[in-house]
Design an enzyme around this catalytic site. Structure first.
Site, PDB file in Angstrom:
ATOM      1  CD  GLU A   1      -6.258  -4.051  -1.844  1.00 28.83           C
ATOM      2  OE1 GLU A   1      -6.662  -5.168  -1.432  1.00 28.83           O
ATOM      3  OE2 GLU A   1      -7.038  -3.139  -2.189  1.00 28.83           O
TER       4      GLU A   1
ATOM      5  NE  ARG B   1      -6.502 -12.379  -2.580  1.00 27.43           N
ATOM      6  CZ  ARG B   1      -7.484 -12.069  -3.424  1.00 27.43           C
ATOM      7  NH1 ARG B   1      -7.543 -12.680  -4.603  1.00 27.43           N
ATOM      8  NH2 ARG B   1      -8.394 -11.175  -3.100  1.00 27.43           N
TER       9      ARG B   1
ATOM     10  CE  LYS C   1     -11.823  -5.537  -0.433  1.00 27.02           C
ATOM     11  NZ  LYS C   1     -10.556  -6.281  -0.531  1.00 27.02           N
TER      12      LYS C   1
ATOM     13  CB  THR D   1      -6.056 -10.457   1.121  1.00 22.48           C
ATOM     14  OG1 THR D   1      -6.257 -10.028  -0.230  1.00 22.48           O
ATOM     15  CG2 THR D   1      -6.933 -11.687   1.341  1.00 22.48           C
TER      16      THR D   1
END
Length: 208
Positions: free
Chosen positions: A41, A45, A129, A69
C-alpha cells in the site's frame, strides 16, 4: 458495495509504504515479493506517489499494489488511473465512498468508532480499515466490539508494530494488519533491499 473479500486474506501484514524517490519504488516492491509479501500500500503523501504506483504496477506484476491515504474524492480516480489495484482511506464520507466505488476497485474504508463501523455496515461494507488503531483503543477495542458487531472485519493500521501485531492477528475480527515497519526509511534510503526482504519474511511467517 463490499470490499473484495480477498484483501484481508492475502497477507498477514500489508506494508504501508511512503516513497520519496520514485527510483526506490520498484526495488522496494521486488524486495517485499522476495520476502513472501506480494502486496503493498503506497500512501499518497508524497509528490511522486502516483508515479511510484504506476512504476510498480508496470514492472512488478507479482505484487498487488494499492493506494492509501485516500482523503479526497479525486484521489481515487487518479490512483486507479496510475494502476492501483485497491484503495484504502483513513476515514469515510459519503463522497469519498462514492468516489472509491466508482473506480470499480476493491477498497477498505476507514473507521475508528462503533458509530463509524455501523455507518459503513449500513453502506454494505464488511471489511474495513481501523485507524488510527493504537490511538483508538487498539486490540482491546476491536476485541470488545466483536460480539456486538460481528459482521465487521478489520485491517488495523496506525501504531501496529512487531510488539503488538500478534495481539491483533489473534482476534477473530482481524484479517490482517497494516504496518510500516517492513520498509524502514533508513533501509530504503540506503537501498538495503535484503533487509526489507528479511523483514517481509518475518511478517509472512505470522500467517495463521
Amino acid at each position: 458495495m463490499t470490499a473484495n473479500p480477498s484483501l484481508l486474506d492475502r497477507v498477514p501484514v500489508i506494508p504501508v509504504v511512503v516513497i520519496d524517490d520514485v527510483a526506490h519504488a520498484v526495488p522496494v516492491a521486488r524486495a517485499l515479493v522476495a520476502g513472501g509479501i506480494p502486496m503493498i500500500e503506497l500512501t499518497l503523501r508524497t509528490s511522486c506517489a502516483l508515479d511510484a504506483i504506476k512504476a510498480i504496477a508496470t514492472e512488478v506484476p507479482d505484487i498487488c499494489v494499492g493506494a492509501g491515504t485516500i482523503v479526497e474524492p479525486d484521489q481515487a480516480a487518479r490512483a486507479a488511473e496510475a494502476g492501483a489495484q485497491f484503495l484504502v482511506s483513513p476515514g469515510s464520507t459519503e463522497s469519498l465512498l462514492k468516489a472509491m466505488t466508482d473506480t470499480g476497485l476493491p477498497h477498505l474504508p476507514g473507521a475508528a468508532t462503533v458509530s463509524e463501523v455501523l455507518f459503513l455496515l449500513e453502506h454494505g461494507y464488511r471489511e474495513l480499515k481501523f485507524f488510527p488503531a493504537e490511538a483508538s483503543g487498539g486490540a482491546k477495542f476491536l476485541g470488545s466490539i466483536h460480539s456486538p458487531v460481528p459482521a465487521a472485519r478489520f485491517c488495523p493500521t496506525g501504531g501496529v508494530s512487531t510488539s503488538n501485531v500478534r495481539d491483533y492477528l489473534a482476534l477473530p475480527n482481524v484479517g490482517c494488519v497494516g504496518g510500516s515497519w517492513l520498509t524502514p526509511s533508513d533501509a530504503v534510503k540506503q537501498k538495503d533491499w535484503d533487509r526489507i526482504s528479511a523483514l517481509a519474511s518475518e511478517a509472512a511467517a505470522l500467517a495463521r
